[in-house]
Motif scaffolding. Structure first.
Motif, PDB file in Angstrom:
ATOM      1  N   HIS A 124       0.836  -1.211   0.000  1.00 44.00           N
ATOM      2  CA  HIS A 124       0.000   0.000   0.000  1.00 44.00           C
ATOM      3  C   HIS A 124       0.867   1.256   0.000  1.00 44.00           C
ATOM      4  O   HIS A 124       0.567   2.232  -0.696  1.00 44.00           O
ATOM      5  N   TRP A 125       1.956   1.233   0.773  1.00 43.57           N
ATOM      6  CA  TRP A 125       2.827   2.405   0.853  1.00 43.57           C
ATOM      7  C   TRP A 125       3.565   2.639  -0.460  1.00 43.57           C
ATOM      8  O   TRP A 125       3.714   3.778  -0.910  1.00 43.57           O
ATOM      9  N   VAL A 126       4.023   1.556  -1.094  1.00 43.88           N
ATOM     10  CA  VAL A 126       4.758   1.693  -2.349  1.00 43.88           C
ATOM     11  C   VAL A 126       3.859   2.237  -3.455  1.00 43.88           C
ATOM     12  O   VAL A 126       4.313   2.988  -4.328  1.00 43.88           O
ATOM     13  N   ARG A 127       2.563   1.899  -3.421  1.00 44.12           N
ATOM     14  CA  ARG A 127       1.640   2.377  -4.450  1.00 44.12           C
ATOM     15  C   ARG A 127       1.260   3.843  -4.274  1.00 44.12           C
ATOM     16  O   ARG A 127       0.740   4.457  -5.212  1.00 44.12           O
ATOM     17  N   SER A 128       1.510   4.395  -3.092  1.00 39.28           N
ATOM     18  CA  SER A 128       1.220   5.811  -2.882  1.00 39.28           C
ATOM     19  C   SER A 128       2.279   6.665  -3.582  1.00 39.28           C
ATOM     20  O   SER A 128       3.382   6.202  -3.872  1.00 39.28           O
ATOM     21  N   ARG A 163      10.198   8.197 -10.789  1.00 42.68           N
ATOM     22  CA  ARG A 163       9.654   9.521 -10.507  1.00 42.68           C
ATOM     23  C   ARG A 163      10.698  10.490  -9.994  1.00 42.68           C
ATOM     24  O   ARG A 163      10.520  11.711 -10.096  1.00 42.68           O
ATOM     25  N   ALA A 164      11.785   9.982  -9.431  1.00 42.50           N
ATOM     26  CA  ALA A 164      12.853  10.871  -9.002  1.00 42.50           C
ATOM     27  C   ALA A 164      13.536  11.528 -10.196  1.00 42.50           C
ATOM     28  O   ALA A 164      14.187  12.572 -10.046  1.00 42.50           O
ATOM     29  N   ILE A 165      13.369  10.944 -11.376  1.00 40.31           N
ATOM     30  CA  ILE A 165      13.902  11.529 -12.610  1.00 40.31           C
ATOM     31  C   ILE A 165      12.808  12.264 -13.369  1.00 40.31           C
ATOM     32  O   ILE A 165      13.027  13.364 -13.889  1.00 40.31           O
ATOM     33  N   SER A 166      11.618  11.671 -13.465  1.00 41.78           N
ATOM     34  CA  SER A 166      10.546  12.285 -14.255  1.00 41.78           C
ATOM     35  C   SER A 166      10.041  13.590 -13.644  1.00 41.78           C
ATOM     36  O   SER A 166       9.612  14.493 -14.366  1.00 41.78           O
ATOM     37  N   THR A 167      10.087  13.704 -12.305  1.00 43.16           N
ATOM     38  CA  THR A 167       9.608  14.936 -11.662  1.00 43.16           C
ATOM     39  C   THR A 167      10.444  16.159 -12.052  1.00 43.16           C
ATOM     40  O   THR A 167       9.884  17.180 -12.459  1.00 43.16           O
ATOM     41  N   LEU A 206       7.952   7.691  -4.715  1.00 46.59           N
ATOM     42  CA  LEU A 206       9.053   8.636  -4.869  1.00 46.59           C
ATOM     43  C   LEU A 206      10.224   8.261  -3.970  1.00 46.59           C
ATOM     44  O   LEU A 206      11.392   8.333  -4.388  1.00 46.59           O
ATOM     45  N   VAL A 207       9.941   7.844  -2.737  1.00 47.54           N
ATOM     46  CA  VAL A 207      11.000   7.442  -1.815  1.00 47.54           C
ATOM     47  C   VAL A 207      11.743   6.227  -2.352  1.00 47.54           C
ATOM     48  O   VAL A 207      12.982   6.163  -2.318  1.00 47.54           O
ATOM     49  N   ILE A 208      10.984   5.250  -2.867  1.00 46.97           N
ATOM     50  CA  ILE A 208      11.612   4.048  -3.420  1.00 46.97           C
ATOM     51  C   ILE A 208      12.467   4.390  -4.629  1.00 46.97           C
ATOM     52  O   ILE A 208      13.598   3.898  -4.772  1.00 46.97           O
ATOM     53  N   ASP A 209      11.949   5.234  -5.516  1.00 44.71           N
ATOM     54  CA  ASP A 209      12.707   5.598  -6.717  1.00 44.71           C
ATOM     55  C   ASP A 209      13.989   6.346  -6.353  1.00 44.71           C
ATOM     56  O   ASP A 209      15.037   6.141  -6.986  1.00 44.71           O
ATOM     57  N   ARG A 210      13.919   7.217  -5.351  1.00 41.17           N
ATOM     58  CA  ARG A 210      15.131   7.911  -4.918  1.00 41.17           C
ATOM     59  C   ARG A 210      16.128   6.941  -4.304  1.00 41.17           C
ATOM     60  O   ARG A 210      17.346   7.063  -4.522  1.00 41.17           O
ATOM     61  N   ALA A 211      15.619   5.973  -3.539  1.00 35.54           N
ATOM     62  CA  ALA A 211      16.514   4.988  -2.919  1.00 35.54           C
ATOM     63  C   ALA A 211      17.193   4.121  -3.980  1.00 35.54           C
ATOM     64  O   ALA A 211      18.369   3.767  -3.842  1.00 35.54           O
ATOM     65  N   VAL A 212      16.449   3.784  -5.030  1.00 35.76           N
ATOM     66  CA  VAL A 212      17.020   2.959  -6.099  1.00 35.76           C
ATOM     67  C   VAL A 212      18.199   3.672  -6.755  1.00 35.76           C
ATOM     68  O   VAL A 212      19.227   3.049  -7.073  1.00 35.76           O
ATOM     69  N   LEU A 213      18.079   4.967  -6.958  1.00 36.20           N
ATOM     70  CA  LEU A 213      19.150   5.726  -7.613  1.00 36.20           C
ATOM     71  C   LEU A 213      20.397   5.838  -6.736  1.00 36.20           C
ATOM     72  O   LEU A 213      21.479   6.136  -7.249  1.00 36.20           O
TER      73      LEU A 213
END
Length: 199
Positions: free
Chosen positions: A35-39, A96-100, A44-51
């Motif tokens: 549920h948290w990842v779909r928010s 989203r950390a890139i697309s934003t 955004l937090v996950i995408d930033r962590a991946v980078l």
């Protein structure tokens, strides 16, 4: 019993006695994480962590830039206006950390700012890529230069992927070897101790 054996036996016993509660807890945690990842915030937090992941993060960074640059070049080559092309080219970027930050490029270009300068404001692109875009704008060969930039990113991704695979193989072997060695120690150490006492 030796310490490694006690750890293995104790862990197995605890999991056996608490299996229902452990399973229920895992299901609840998995649902909460899902549920948290779909928010929007979680994504955004996950995408930033991946980078920020060593070695792998740079690959995802280059992949997002390659998707954007190639889409932009294709749209411009097809006759789509610059601002509209920038708005559409952001869609294929899944991180989203890139697309934003890329989503803020189109308004700047609409206000009259140069493309290379608008891309520089995102702090996502290397200086070489920005210089190539600047040259493409100045010479009227922007589409061709964008395709060259995308090709450059693709080659960098291939090199980095090969490097990551080279690093992962020995790491997996060491990890599996450590797990197997720990299990063997937990099994054979009691036998060695019994043999010593028997003597």
């Amino acid at each position: 019993l030796p310490l490694p054996t006690r750890i293995v036996v104790g862990t197995a016993s605890w999991m056996n006695h608490n299996a229902p509660a452990l399973f229920a807890g895992m299901v609840i945690v998995a649902l909460l994480i899902r549920h948290w990842v779909r928010s929007d915030r979680g994504r955004l937090v996950i995408d930033r962590a991946v980078l920020k992941v060593p070695f792998v993060g740079q690959i995802f960074h280059l992949l997002g830039l390659s998707q954007f640059v190639r889409s932009l070049g294709t749209l411009l080559a097809g006759g789509t206006p610059m601002v509209h092309s920038l708005e559409i080219a952001t869609s294929p970027v899944t991180n989203r950390a890139i697309s934003t930050p890329l989503g803020r490029v189109a308004p700047r270009v609409r206000e009259g700012q140069a493309l290379w300068s608008s891309l520089e404001g995102t702090a996502l692109f290397p200086e070489l890529s920005l210089a190539m875009v600047q040259v493409g704008e100045a010479t009227g060969a922007l589409e061709e230069m964008l395709f060259n930039v995308a090709h450059f990113y693709d080659e960098s991704i291939e090199v980095r992927l090969a490097r990551v695979v080279t690093l992962i193989e020995p790491a997996v072997l060491v990890l599996m070897g450590g797990v197997i060695a720990a299990l063997l120690m937990s099994v054979y150490m009691p036998m060695f101790n019994l043999l010593q006492y028997a003597r």
